[in-house]
Scaffold this motif. Structure first.
Motif, PDB file in Angstrom:
ATOM      1  N   HIS A  46       0.793  -1.233   0.000  1.00 17.09           N
ATOM      2  CA  HIS A  46       0.000   0.000   0.000  1.00 17.09           C
ATOM      3  C   HIS A  46       0.828   1.288   0.000  1.00 17.09           C
ATOM      4  O   HIS A  46       0.286   2.368  -0.258  1.00 17.09           O
ATOM      5  CB  HIS A  46      -0.930   0.007   1.212  1.00 17.09           C
ATOM      6  CG  HIS A  46      -1.923  -1.116   1.231  1.00 17.09           C
ATOM      7  ND1 HIS A  46      -2.990  -1.174   0.354  1.00 17.09           N
ATOM      8  CD2 HIS A  46      -2.005  -2.234   2.006  1.00 17.09           C
ATOM      9  CE1 HIS A  46      -3.695  -2.270   0.593  1.00 17.09           C
ATOM     10  NE2 HIS A  46      -3.125  -2.932   1.590  1.00 17.09           N
ATOM     11  N   VAL A  47       2.124   1.181   0.299  1.00 20.93           N
ATOM     12  CA  VAL A  47       3.022   2.339   0.324  1.00 20.93           C
ATOM     13  C   VAL A  47       2.400   3.492   1.126  1.00 20.93           C
ATOM     14  O   VAL A  47       2.129   4.566   0.572  1.00 20.93           O
ATOM     15  CB  VAL A  47       3.367   2.808  -1.103  1.00 20.93           C
ATOM     16  CG1 VAL A  47       4.564   3.764  -1.062  1.00 20.93           C
ATOM     17  CG2 VAL A  47       3.657   1.640  -2.016  1.00 20.93           C
ATOM     18  N   PRO A  48       2.185   3.303   2.424  1.00 20.71           N
ATOM     19  CA  PRO A  48       1.579   4.363   3.250  1.00 20.71           C
ATOM     20  C   PRO A  48       2.596   5.438   3.623  1.00 20.71           C
ATOM     21  O   PRO A  48       3.811   5.260   3.443  1.00 20.71           O
ATOM     22  CB  PRO A  48       1.131   3.599   4.500  1.00 20.71           C
ATOM     23  CG  PRO A  48       2.191   2.542   4.637  1.00 20.71           C
ATOM     24  CD  PRO A  48       2.476   2.101   3.215  1.00 20.71           C
ATOM     25  N   ASP A  49       2.087   6.539   4.133  1.00 22.63           N
ATOM     26  CA  ASP A  49       2.957   7.589   4.666  1.00 22.63           C
ATOM     27  C   ASP A  49       3.405   7.235   6.077  1.00 22.63           C
ATOM     28  O   ASP A  49       4.533   7.537   6.477  1.00 22.63           O
ATOM     29  CB  ASP A  49       2.200   8.928   4.688  1.00 22.63           C
ATOM     30  CG  ASP A  49       1.708   9.332   3.316  1.00 22.63           C
ATOM     31  OD1 ASP A  49       2.559   9.593   2.444  1.00 22.63           O
ATOM     32  OD2 ASP A  49       0.476   9.360   3.108  1.00 22.63           O
ATOM     33  N   VAL A  50       2.499   6.599   6.829  1.00 22.37           N
ATOM     34  CA  VAL A  50       2.769   6.260   8.228  1.00 22.37           C
ATOM     35  C   VAL A  50       2.311   4.839   8.507  1.00 22.37           C
ATOM     36  O   VAL A  50       1.267   4.408   8.014  1.00 22.37           O
ATOM     37  CB  VAL A  50       2.027   7.224   9.188  1.00 22.37           C
ATOM     38  CG1 VAL A  50       2.240   6.817  10.645  1.00 22.37           C
ATOM     39  CG2 VAL A  50       2.484   8.667   8.977  1.00 22.37           C
ATOM     40  N   VAL A  51       3.099   4.109   9.295  1.00 21.57           N
ATOM     41  CA  VAL A  51       2.682   2.785   9.746  1.00 21.57           C
ATOM     42  C   VAL A  51       2.739   2.768  11.271  1.00 21.57           C
ATOM     43  O   VAL A  51       3.728   3.179  11.866  1.00 21.57           O
ATOM     44  CB  VAL A  51       3.567   1.658   9.153  1.00 21.57           C
ATOM     45  CG1 VAL A  51       5.043   1.902   9.434  1.00 21.57           C
ATOM     46  CG2 VAL A  51       3.134   0.309   9.697  1.00 21.57           C
ATOM     47  N   LEU A  52       1.650   2.347  11.896  1.00 20.85           N
ATOM     48  CA  LEU A  52       1.603   2.197  13.342  1.00 20.85           C
ATOM     49  C   LEU A  52       1.864   0.739  13.671  1.00 20.85           C
ATOM     50  O   LEU A  52       1.120  -0.142  13.227  1.00 20.85           O
ATOM     51  CB  LEU A  52       0.249   2.631  13.906  1.00 20.85           C
ATOM     52  CG  LEU A  52       0.053   4.147  14.089  1.00 20.85           C
ATOM     53  CD1 LEU A  52      -0.207   4.814  12.751  1.00 20.85           C
ATOM     54  CD2 LEU A  52      -1.095   4.428  15.045  1.00 20.85           C
ATOM     55  N   LEU A  53       2.914   0.465  14.439  1.00 26.57           N
ATOM     56  CA  LEU A  53       3.351  -0.893  14.715  1.00 26.57           C
ATOM     57  C   LEU A  53       3.317  -1.200  16.205  1.00 26.57           C
ATOM     58  O   LEU A  53       3.970  -0.520  16.999  1.00 26.57           O
ATOM     59  CB  LEU A  53       4.787  -1.095  14.212  1.00 26.57           C
ATOM     60  CG  LEU A  53       5.027  -1.048  12.703  1.00 26.57           C
ATOM     61  CD1 LEU A  53       6.512  -0.918  12.420  1.00 26.57           C
ATOM     62  CD2 LEU A  53       4.474  -2.313  12.053  1.00 26.57           C
ATOM     63  N   ASP A  54       2.558  -2.234  16.562  1.00 27.71           N
ATOM     64  CA  ASP A  54       2.593  -2.715  17.939  1.00 27.71           C
ATOM     65  C   ASP A  54       3.964  -3.357  18.154  1.00 27.71           C
ATOM     66  O   ASP A  54       4.461  -4.078  17.289  1.00 27.71           O
ATOM     67  CB  ASP A  54       1.478  -3.743  18.143  1.00 27.71           C
ATOM     68  CG  ASP A  54       1.449  -4.287  19.562  1.00 27.71           C
ATOM     69  OD1 ASP A  54       1.989  -3.615  20.466  1.00 27.71           O
ATOM     70  OD2 ASP A  54       0.878  -5.373  19.765  1.00 27.71           O
ATOM     71  N   ILE A  55       4.582  -3.105  19.294  1.00 28.79           N
ATOM     72  CA  ILE A  55       5.902  -3.676  19.543  1.00 28.79           C
ATOM     73  C   ILE A  55       5.827  -5.177  19.750  1.00 28.79           C
ATOM     74  O   ILE A  55       6.634  -5.938  19.226  1.00 28.79           O
ATOM     75  CB  ILE A  55       6.570  -2.991  20.747  1.00 28.79           C
ATOM     76  CG1 ILE A  55       7.032  -1.582  20.339  1.00 28.79           C
ATOM     77  CG2 ILE A  55       7.752  -3.802  21.265  1.00 28.79           C
ATOM     78  CD1 ILE A  55       7.759  -0.823  21.408  1.00 28.79           C
ATOM     79  N   ALA A  71      13.976   0.864   6.590  1.00 28.98           N
ATOM     80  CA  ALA A  71      15.143   0.729   5.718  1.00 28.98           C
ATOM     81  C   ALA A  71      14.769   0.589   4.248  1.00 28.98           C
ATOM     82  O   ALA A  71      15.496   1.051   3.371  1.00 28.98           O
ATOM     83  CB  ALA A  71      15.975  -0.484   6.149  1.00 28.98           C
ATOM     84  N   GLU A  72      13.616  -0.015   3.986  1.00 31.64           N
ATOM     85  CA  GLU A  72      13.272  -0.351   2.603  1.00 31.64           C
ATOM     86  C   GLU A  72      12.161   0.490   1.992  1.00 31.64           C
ATOM     87  O   GLU A  72      11.941   0.426   0.781  1.00 31.64           O
ATOM     88  CB  GLU A  72      12.867  -1.832   2.533  1.00 31.64           C
ATOM     89  CG  GLU A  72      13.969  -2.792   2.943  1.00 31.64           C
ATOM     90  CD  GLU A  72      13.550  -4.244   2.821  1.00 31.64           C
ATOM     91  OE1 GLU A  72      12.422  -4.487   2.322  1.00 31.64           O
ATOM     92  OE2 GLU A  72      14.323  -5.131   3.219  1.00 31.64           O
ATOM     93  N   THR A  73      11.444   1.258   2.800  1.00 27.94           N
ATOM     94  CA  THR A  73      10.326   2.041   2.274  1.00 27.94           C
ATOM     95  C   THR A  73      10.368   3.462   2.818  1.00 27.94           C
ATOM     96  O   THR A  73      11.050   3.735   3.800  1.00 27.94           O
ATOM     97  CB  THR A  73       8.964   1.412   2.662  1.00 27.94           C
ATOM     98  OG1 THR A  73       8.666   1.756   4.030  1.00 27.94           O
ATOM     99  CG2 THR A  73       8.998  -0.106   2.515  1.00 27.94           C
ATOM    100  N   PRO A  74       9.627   4.377   2.201  1.00 23.39           N
ATOM    101  CA  PRO A  74       9.587   5.755   2.700  1.00 23.39           C
ATOM    102  C   PRO A  74       8.620   5.941   3.872  1.00 23.39           C
ATOM    103  O   PRO A  74       8.509   7.041   4.418  1.00 23.39           O
ATOM    104  CB  PRO A  74       9.121   6.550   1.474  1.00 23.39           C
ATOM    105  CG  PRO A  74       8.285   5.575   0.706  1.00 23.39           C
ATOM    106  CD  PRO A  74       8.977   4.246   0.881  1.00 23.39           C
TER     107      PRO A  74
END
Length: 217
Positions: A46-55, A71-74
């Motif tokens: 989906h190439v999002p601007d922001v990703v929210l990641l549960d630890i 490292a691999e996406t913007p």
């Protein structure tokens, strides 16, 4: 429109956050995931601007997922957790994350965090967070080059800019202190990040403490 991917193994948390974010006129949740591997796949798709990641997620956890995503996406990462442990913050920031939120975050603060990170900023403004980074840098110094070696590539102005970034000053506050325009400050900040190989202001704050440009209180 700010595109967001949500990754959390708790469906209620995901759906709740998605409902809050989708209700905003400038934010769209384009993907959801229940584990780190699915999160990485969703970000690539989906190439999002922001990703929210549960630890804490099964299989690939949020920290490892953040390392790959950053490292691999913007996409810019915000870490989510029910725990406020210092080592989580430290590891998340080194993974490339631009923010760190507890899951009991207020609705308005969640929305604000997504907008701030999407705009290229970080969530290090609060004094408490700056103090936390100071403690982490003091207690868990990263092995590597000395201050003179790491900072030798910076001009005097850039070094002073890094010092002020470490203290949590905004571009406007740095401009006032240095008696220059905000445009000049932006140039200095960009040069600091580029020369030191830093992703954003979050890592600049850590670098300021690690190199002892700022001594922990």
């Amino acid at each position: 429109m700010i595109r967001v991917v949500l990754a959390d193994d708790q469906e209620l948390v995901r759906s709740g956050f998605a409902m809050i974010l989708d209700a905003q006129p400038d934010i769209e949740v384009v993907g959801e995931a229940a584990d780190g591997t699915a999160a990485v796949t969703a970000v690539r798709e989906h190439v999002p601007d922001v990703v929210l990641l549960d630890i804490r997620m099964p299989g690939l956890d949020g920290i490892e997922a953040a390392k790959i995503v950053c490292a691999e996406t913007p996409a810019r990462a915000i870490m989510l957790t029910t725990f406020g442990r210092d080592d989580y913050v430290y590891d998340a920031l080194y993974a490339g994350a631009s923010g760190f939120l507890l899951k009991d975050v207020r609705r308005d603060d969640l929305v604000h965090a997504v907008r701030v990170v999407a705009a290229g900023e970080s969530l290090l403004a609060p004094a408490v967070t700056r103090r936390l980074i100071s403690d982490i840098a003091r207690n868990r110094p990263r092995a590597g080059a000395t201050e003179s070696q790491r900072l030798a590539v910076l001009t005097a102005r850039e070094r002073e800019t890094l010092r002020m970034l470490g203290r949590g000053l905004s571009n406007a506050e740095i401009a006032t202190a240095m008696v220059v325009s905000e445009h000049t400050v932006k140039t200095h900040v960009s040069n600091v990040l580029s020369k030191l190989g830093l992703r954003d202001r979050v890592q600049a704050v850590i670098a300021a403490y690690e190199t002892r440009l700022i001594e922990p209180a």
